[in-house]
Design a protein around this motif. Structure first.
Motif, short mmCIF file in Angstrom:
data_model
loop_
_atom_site.label_atom_id
_atom_site.label_comp_id
_atom_site.label_asym_id
_atom_site.label_seq_id
_atom_site.Cartn_x
_atom_site.Cartn_y
_atom_site.Cartn_z
N ALA A 134 0.84 -1.20 0.00
CA ALA A 134 0.00 0.00 0.00
C ALA A 134 0.87 1.25 0.00
O ALA A 134 1.97 1.24 0.56
CB ALA A 134 -0.91 0.00 1.21
N PRO A 135 0.42 2.34 -0.59
CA PRO A 135 1.22 3.57 -0.60
C PRO A 135 1.52 4.12 0.78
O PRO A 135 2.56 4.73 1.00
CB PRO A 135 0.35 4.56 -1.40
N ARG A 136 0.60 3.91 1.74
CA ARG A 136 0.80 4.44 3.09
C ARG A 136 0.48 3.37 4.13
O ARG A 136 -0.39 2.52 3.92
CB ARG A 136 -0.12 5.65 3.33
N MET A 137 1.20 3.45 5.26
CA MET A 137 0.92 2.58 6.41
C MET A 137 0.90 3.44 7.66
O MET A 137 1.81 4.24 7.88
CB MET A 137 1.98 1.48 6.53
N GLN A 138 -0.13 3.27 8.45
CA GLN A 138 -0.31 4.09 9.66
C GLN A 138 -0.47 3.17 10.86
O GLN A 138 -1.38 2.36 10.93
CB GLN A 138 -1.55 4.98 9.50
N TRP A 139 0.47 3.31 11.82
CA TRP A 139 0.49 2.48 13.02
C TRP A 139 0.27 3.35 14.26
O TRP A 139 0.90 4.38 14.40
CB TRP A 139 1.83 1.77 13.17
N LYS A 140 -0.59 2.88 15.16
CA LYS A 140 -0.85 3.60 16.41
C LYS A 140 -0.76 2.63 17.59
O LYS A 140 -0.98 1.44 17.44
CB LYS A 140 -2.25 4.23 16.37
N ARG A 141 -0.44 3.18 18.75
CA ARG A 141 -0.36 2.43 20.01
C ARG A 141 0.49 1.16 19.87
O ARG A 141 0.05 0.06 20.15
CB ARG A 141 -1.76 2.09 20.52
N LEU A 142 1.72 1.35 19.46
CA LEU A 142 2.68 0.25 19.33
C LEU A 142 3.34 -0.04 20.67
O LEU A 142 3.34 0.80 21.58
CB LEU A 142 3.73 0.59 18.28
N PHE A 143 3.94 -1.22 20.80
CA PHE A 143 4.59 -1.65 22.04
C PHE A 143 6.09 -1.81 21.78
O PHE A 143 6.57 -2.90 21.50
CB PHE A 143 3.96 -2.95 22.53
N PHE A 144 6.82 -0.69 21.86
CA PHE A 144 8.26 -0.71 21.63
C PHE A 144 9.02 -0.97 22.93
O PHE A 144 8.62 -0.54 24.01
CB PHE A 144 8.73 0.65 21.09
#
Length: 214
Positions: A134-144
């Motif tokens: 996909a042209p864009r990827m949006q990630w939220k609330r990740l666990f780094f």
């Protein structure tokens, strides 16, 4: 406040996201919820693959900005069976990335909010999603975390799902599920052919490099 009190007095504990009680809780709250706020990044977006989007709460917010957006949610089999009651011409639920991508055809955006860390192999799942192209990827609330962490989380059943107006669904049950961390470096490396457009402490937006765009 109620959930904090109930944490001291759970009557029973249910296991994982496939449990019928948890699925029912999330479904009921999603039906009742009317999200407010703005999501400017979604404007002019026509197709979205939402990984871990539960019963479509993100779609309910997105359609305020993009009423005609087609939205495919990838979820657990139990969630998909329950959420199928909410399907429309613009909202569908799938058990696999491949099936969701096939229904959408061209995908403008892959979106995921607080979900990938609850899969058995988070980084492999990131690679699979990035492989869609996909042209864009949006990630939220990740666990780094710098060092790998695997933990058993516990919450009260009533804490799960979106906030909804009206009567509170009372329950003294607790829910447990496994969560795995990953480092920011391995997370970014899994996005082959992408570059980071913007990021924060627990979120990242990626865009596909022009030379590798599908």
């Amino acid at each position: 406040m109620l959930a904090r009190i109930l944490r001291l007095l759970p009557t029973s504990t249910i296991e994982g996201y496939e449990h019928p009680d948890l699925v029912s809780e999330i479904y009921a709250k999603t039906v009742a919820a009317e999200p407010t706020g703005e999501w400017p990044e979604i404007r002019n977006t026509e197709t979205v693959l939402d990984f871990g989007g539960a019963c479509g709460i993100h779609y309910k917010l997105a359609r305020r900005e993009a009423p005609l957006v087609r939205w495919a949610v990838v979820e657990t089999p139990a969630m998909v069976r329950q959420a199928a009651q909410l399907e429309t011409d613009h909202l569908r639920f799938f058990e696999t990335i491949e099936a969701a991508a096939s229904w959408l055809g061209t995908i403008d955006l892959i979106h995921s909010n607080g979900a990938v860390q609850y899969t058995p192999n988070p980084i492999e799942m990131v690679r699979q999603l990035a492989g869609v192209g996909a042209p864009r990827m949006q990630w939220k609330r990740l666990f780094f975390s710098d060092q790998p962490l695997a933990e058993r989380q516990r919450s009260m059943l009533i804490e799960n799902g979106p906030r909804a107006m009206g009567r509170v669904r009372f329950s003294t049950k607790a829910v447990t599920y496994d969560r795995k961390s990953f480092s920011r470096s391995e997370f970014e490396a899994a996005h082959v052919g992408y570059r980071v457009e913007s990021s924060g402490s627990d979120w990242s937006d990626f865009v596909r490099e022009p030379s590798t765009a599908c």
